[in-house]
Each structure stands twice: as structure tokens, then as C-alpha cells.
Design a protein around this motif. Structure first.
Motif, PDB file in Angstrom:
ATOM      1  N   ALA A  64       1.949   1.045  57.983  1.00 26.50           N
ATOM      2  CA  ALA A  64       0.921   1.976  58.430  1.00 26.50           C
ATOM      3  C   ALA A  64       1.083   2.056  59.943  1.00 26.50           C
ATOM      4  O   ALA A  64       1.132   1.027  60.619  1.00 26.50           O
ATOM      5  CB  ALA A  64      -0.468   1.464  58.071  1.00 26.50           C
ATOM      6  N   LEU A  65       1.210   3.262  60.470  1.00 26.36           N
ATOM      7  CA  LEU A  65       1.462   3.472  61.896  1.00 26.36           C
ATOM      8  C   LEU A  65       0.379   4.342  62.505  1.00 26.36           C
ATOM      9  O   LEU A  65      -0.133   5.255  61.849  1.00 26.36           O
ATOM     10  CB  LEU A  65       2.812   4.167  62.084  1.00 26.36           C
ATOM     11  N   ASP A  66       0.047   4.058  63.763  1.00 26.41           N
ATOM     12  CA  ASP A  66      -0.890   4.942  64.453  1.00 26.41           C
ATOM     13  C   ASP A  66      -0.111   6.112  65.061  1.00 26.41           C
ATOM     14  O   ASP A  66       1.111   6.221  64.889  1.00 26.41           O
ATOM     15  CB  ASP A  66      -1.730   4.178  65.481  1.00 26.41           C
ATOM     16  N   ALA A  67      -0.799   6.978  65.788  1.00 25.43           N
ATOM     17  CA  ALA A  67      -0.182   8.178  66.351  1.00 25.43           C
ATOM     18  C   ALA A  67       0.918   7.855  67.357  1.00 25.43           C
ATOM     19  O   ALA A  67       1.790   8.696  67.628  1.00 25.43           O
ATOM     20  CB  ALA A  67      -1.247   9.044  67.004  1.00 25.43           C
ATOM     21  N   HIS A  68       0.921   6.645  67.900  1.00 21.13           N
ATOM     22  CA  HIS A  68       1.921   6.244  68.898  1.00 21.13           C
ATOM     23  C   HIS A  68       3.057   5.420  68.297  1.00 21.13           C
ATOM     24  O   HIS A  68       3.903   4.911  69.032  1.00 21.13           O
ATOM     25  CB  HIS A  68       1.251   5.452  70.020  1.00 21.13           C
ATOM     26  N   GLY A  69       3.053   5.240  66.986  1.00 24.45           N
ATOM     27  CA  GLY A  69       4.100   4.472  66.328  1.00 24.45           C
ATOM     28  C   GLY A  69       3.857   2.976  66.318  1.00 24.45           C
ATOM     29  O   GLY A  69       4.747   2.205  65.966  1.00 24.45           O
ATOM     30  N   VAL A  70       2.650   2.542  66.685  1.00 19.76           N
ATOM     31  CA  VAL A  70       2.301   1.120  66.633  1.00 19.76           C
ATOM     32  C   VAL A  70       2.040   0.747  65.170  1.00 19.76           C
ATOM     33  O   VAL A  70       1.344   1.470  64.449  1.00 19.76           O
ATOM     34  CB  VAL A  70       1.056   0.828  67.501  1.00 19.76           C
ATOM     35  N   ILE A  71       2.613  -0.368  64.743  1.00 20.67           N
ATOM     36  CA  ILE A  71       2.427  -0.816  63.366  1.00 20.67           C
ATOM     37  C   ILE A  71       1.046  -1.449  63.226  1.00 20.67           C
ATOM     38  O   ILE A  71       0.713  -2.406  63.913  1.00 20.67           O
ATOM     39  CB  ILE A  71       3.521  -1.814  62.948  1.00 20.67           C
TER      40      ILE A  71
END
Length: 170
Positions: A64-71
Motif C-alpha cells: 500500500a503506497l501513499d501519493a509520494h510512493g511511501v510504503i
């Protein structure tokens, strides 16, 4: 939040995720002496069915990733049945980055696997969690998991075993 299969594109983001989860005591990471890079290569190898240890089966991993690609979280689906899967780990394992807990990440990941993962046992999967992990118990139950047994993995390690059905596919 978006969900993607683990790939080389996530290697950079994985380092922070790995370190934070290990520091928080996530069982999937705490017993490994490997670096994040070595551990992540193993994730990719297991998804491809390469270099599997004896008794281990191919295991898909999604993030699952946020809009910035952080897991924000990871979920694994182990394909097939072994005594270890049936009696210990289950088919599905997941964890959520400590800073993302309580935001629906685990439920979103589990719903994704219900829709897209290949069912194992009679159309479903086995899942386990520690008996003191109320948040995980709620996630599994809300997604349709049914408690099968409460037992111990080892001395002083009580855990719960659930049977979980996939969501209907449209």
C-alpha cells in the motif's frame, strides 16, 4: 492509497519501511540479521519462485503506497499448503508501517488480496495473528475471517488461527 505488487521500483522506499517495521518489533522483520536490500531481494525472489528455502513456497507481496510512493503497509500471499503454512504462518501475512496504523491500510490490503489473490483452501485462506493483537483480529473479522482455533506457536506465544473467504468477484 494505491496498491502495487512489489517490484524493483519500490527498493528505495523499502529501506525506510523495513527499518521502521523492524524497530517497531514487527515479527516478519525482527528475527532477520539481513539488511533491507538483502531482505527485499528475498521478497522479489520468493515472488518469482526463485531461491526458495526448503519447505517455503512462492509468495506474492503487495504494498500500500501513499501519493509520494511511501510504503504504508505490505501483505504477502503464500501459494500452496505446507505444514508450516497450515500450522503456523497461514497463507496471508501483513503489517502496517507504525506511522500509518489506524488508517485502514491493513483492511485495504486484505480487501485487495480477497479480490485479486488466488484462493488456496476450498476457495479461501488460513490466517494467523497473535491473540493480543486486537487490531489485526478486527481487520480479519471485518473481512470475513472466521476463528478456527486459539493455540500457541511456542512457549508463551498464544495466537489465533482464522479461515478467510475471498470477496465475491464481479
Amino acid at each position: 492509497m494505491r496498491i502495487e505488487a512489489a517490484s524493483v521500483l519500490h527498493s528505495h522506499a523499502y529501506t525506510d519501511y523495513f527499518q521502521q517495521c523492524r524497530a517497531a518489533g514487527c515479527s516478519h522483520y525482527r528475527d532477520s540479521d539481513d539488511s533491507a536490500a538483502v531482505f527485499y531481494q528475498r521478497v522479489l525472489d520468493r515472488a518469482a519462485g526463485r531461491q526458495l528455502p526448503p519447505g517455503q513456497l512462492p509468495t506474492e507481496t503487495w504494498f500500500a503506497l501513499d501519493a509520494h510512493g511511501v510504503i504504508l503497509g505490505a501483505i504477502r500471499l503464500r501459494h500452496g499448503c505446507t505444514p508450516f503454512i497450515l500450522d503456523h504462518s497461514g497463507h496471508i501475512g501483513y503489517e502496517v508501517h507504525p506511522a500509518a496504523r489506524g488508517r485502514g491500510v491493513a483492511g485495504g490490503l486484505l480487501a485487495y488480496v480477497q479480490r485479486h489473490g488466488a484462493p488456496q483452501l476450498d476457495g479461501g485462506w488460513l490466517m494467523t495473528c497473535d491473540d493480543d493483537n486486537a487490531a489485526s483480529q478486527r481487520v480479519i473479522s471485518r473481512a470475513g475471517g472466521v476463528l478456527l482455533t486459539a493455540t500457541a506457536q511456542g512457549p508463551g506465544e498464544p495466537w489465533l488461527r482464522f479461515y478467510h473467504l475471498p470477496a465475491r468477484r464481479c
